[in-house]
Design an enzyme around this catalytic site. Sequence first.
Site, short mmCIF file in Angstrom:
data_model
loop_
_atom_site.label_atom_id
_atom_site.label_comp_id
_atom_site.label_asym_id
_atom_site.label_seq_id
_atom_site.Cartn_x
_atom_site.Cartn_y
_atom_site.Cartn_z
N GLY A 304 0.82 -1.20 0.00
CA GLY A 304 0.00 0.00 0.00
C GLY A 304 0.86 1.25 0.00
O GLY A 304 1.93 1.30 -0.61
N SER A 305 0.40 2.25 0.72
CA SER A 305 1.06 3.55 0.67
C SER A 305 2.44 3.58 1.32
O SER A 305 3.16 4.57 1.17
CB SER A 305 0.16 4.60 1.33
OG SER A 305 -1.00 4.80 0.55
N THR A 306 2.82 2.53 2.04
CA THR A 306 4.17 2.52 2.60
C THR A 306 5.23 2.43 1.50
O THR A 306 6.41 2.65 1.77
CB THR A 306 4.36 1.33 3.57
OG1 THR A 306 4.07 0.11 2.89
CG2 THR A 306 3.45 1.48 4.78
N ASP A 596 -4.69 7.56 4.92
CA ASP A 596 -4.90 7.25 3.52
C ASP A 596 -5.95 6.17 3.43
O ASP A 596 -5.75 5.05 3.83
CB ASP A 596 -3.59 6.78 2.88
CG ASP A 596 -2.94 5.66 3.66
OD1 ASP A 596 -2.53 4.70 3.04
OD2 ASP A 596 -2.86 5.76 4.90
#
Length: 603
Positions: A304-306, A596
């Site tokens: 994901g956003s990591t 997010d």
Amino acid sequence: MNPRRPMQPSPGGRRRGAGPSPRRRMLLVVGVLSLASLGLVARAFDLQVMQKQFYQDQGDARFLREVKIPVSRGTIFDRNGEPLAVSTPVMSIWANPPQVLENADRIPDLAAALGVDAGELKEHLAQRADREFVYLRRQMPPEAAQAVLDLDIPGINAQREFRRYYPSGEVTAHVLGFTNIDDHGQEGLELAFDDWLSGKPGAKRVIRDRMGHVVEDVEQVREPKPGKNLTLSIDRRIQFLAYNELKNALTEFDAASGSMVILDVPTGEVLAMVNLPTYNPNALAGSKFSDRRNRAVTDLIEPGSTIKPVLMAAALSSGKYTPTSPLIDTTGGHWYFQGHDIHDTHNYGLLTPTGVITKSSNVGAARIAMTLDTALMYNTYRAFGFGNSTNSGFPGESSGLLRIGRDWRPLEQAIMGYGYGLNVTPLQLANAYATLGDHGVMHTPSFIKGADNDPRAIVSPQVADEIVQMMETVTAPGGTATTARIANYIVAGKTGTAHKAAAGGYSRTNYTAAFAGLVPASHPRLVGVVIIDDPQKRSYYGGMVSAPVFARVMEGALRLLDVPPDNIGRWYAGGPLMSPNGLAGSKPPTDTPIDDAPVEDEP
């Protein structure tokens, strides 16, 4: 009356009707005895000379035995010298079935002492009556084994062995693994370093009586070599902190499982690695196979956003972007790209590249990804360790999944910018962030203290340092992880909330909540990654579920390691490269955590 005529001697000098002469009888007896003596001498010569070795071996086989001299397995210590795995002496009871069966009336007493059924024990021995050695019970406490020996039952003996004991139990189970009944490593570091820890058993010849008891040590055949000790990079104190906080989080959010990895940034050493569910290596019976899996190195997640800081490493390295320019248009919070709706939780308008990190904008990340050369983006992801094993040496470590860049379709490249379409392990993710924290230098993760090797530059120090500063805004007011703050320390990190893959696409109700961060951000010492799988209560956002775990564990770890604070009296740095919120031309928003949100459409 006429007198009888005297008997005339026979022609041979014998009288008629007389037996063999004494002389002949003597010669016959002497001959027979001589032949018998000669036979005995010949037989003795055959036994004593011609077949000496055979009969000596047969005698030795009955009374002379070569027995193993057990050795202790090496102790495993944490980095501070605290024992994590030790070997304790135990006794194993064995039997010579024929001898025991000759004294069948004693079997009930033996069964009672062993805690087994007498009938089953007798049947067990009868089925093995052609053997001379059969284990009856392994690894008994010495006092219990002695109680069996005190019964003085013919054919019953004991053998000294060692059993592994893990003082920290389930807290360090996934890192250490366990040994089998013969004291050989089966999983974890016990398996990885089995040759180092095992040592070499010795051997000696002994004389046993007909009861099987050793009455004399004859000679030592092979000198025993105890196993070597092993000092890990693990800090037991931090391991306990991570375990307790992760356990509390899984209970609070009713999550299925979780993992946390903490690395020492300057060396790549693993300071803590915990997983839940777990098991007790001291009592394996009843534990599930799935509970024994070290999810931090074997399980794959979509990050994901990591992943966005790694995307920014490619963007800044391309020369097309800086932390503050150019502005990225995320107006409307949606970007329809090749029939796919990429969207954000809010309409952020124009964002700087830093703002894309601060707000975790999927639209902004996708737009940046599509401006980059595919080969550059792929090579950057690959250089940060995705799609490759970290070479930590942990058994069963996964390499993750990253498709070759030349095979990427445009939509695939876009969604890969915000963490879908690739799979990573928690350890890989932690190592990527540690690389940013060490000014672009990657270290091979290690479970052994002082084993830092092969450090290599991945990106320029300027790029790495700028990304760390960009990530500081994530925990600042208006960022997605204000819950990751630690008083008096600057925290740089990134949240991630990803849909879980399901049959036919992605689930709309199951998520992976993640947070990865560095502290103290001005001079990173520790990196931590928290992955919580499928939270069901209260929240599923990484900033609300995983970030608080990071904060609580790291606060304790910084104190234990005596790391000086770098942010006394302030919450965030807000340096000259960016505004605290990352928005272009706007005032800092109120201090409200905004995470997010996951992409509702299937990526």
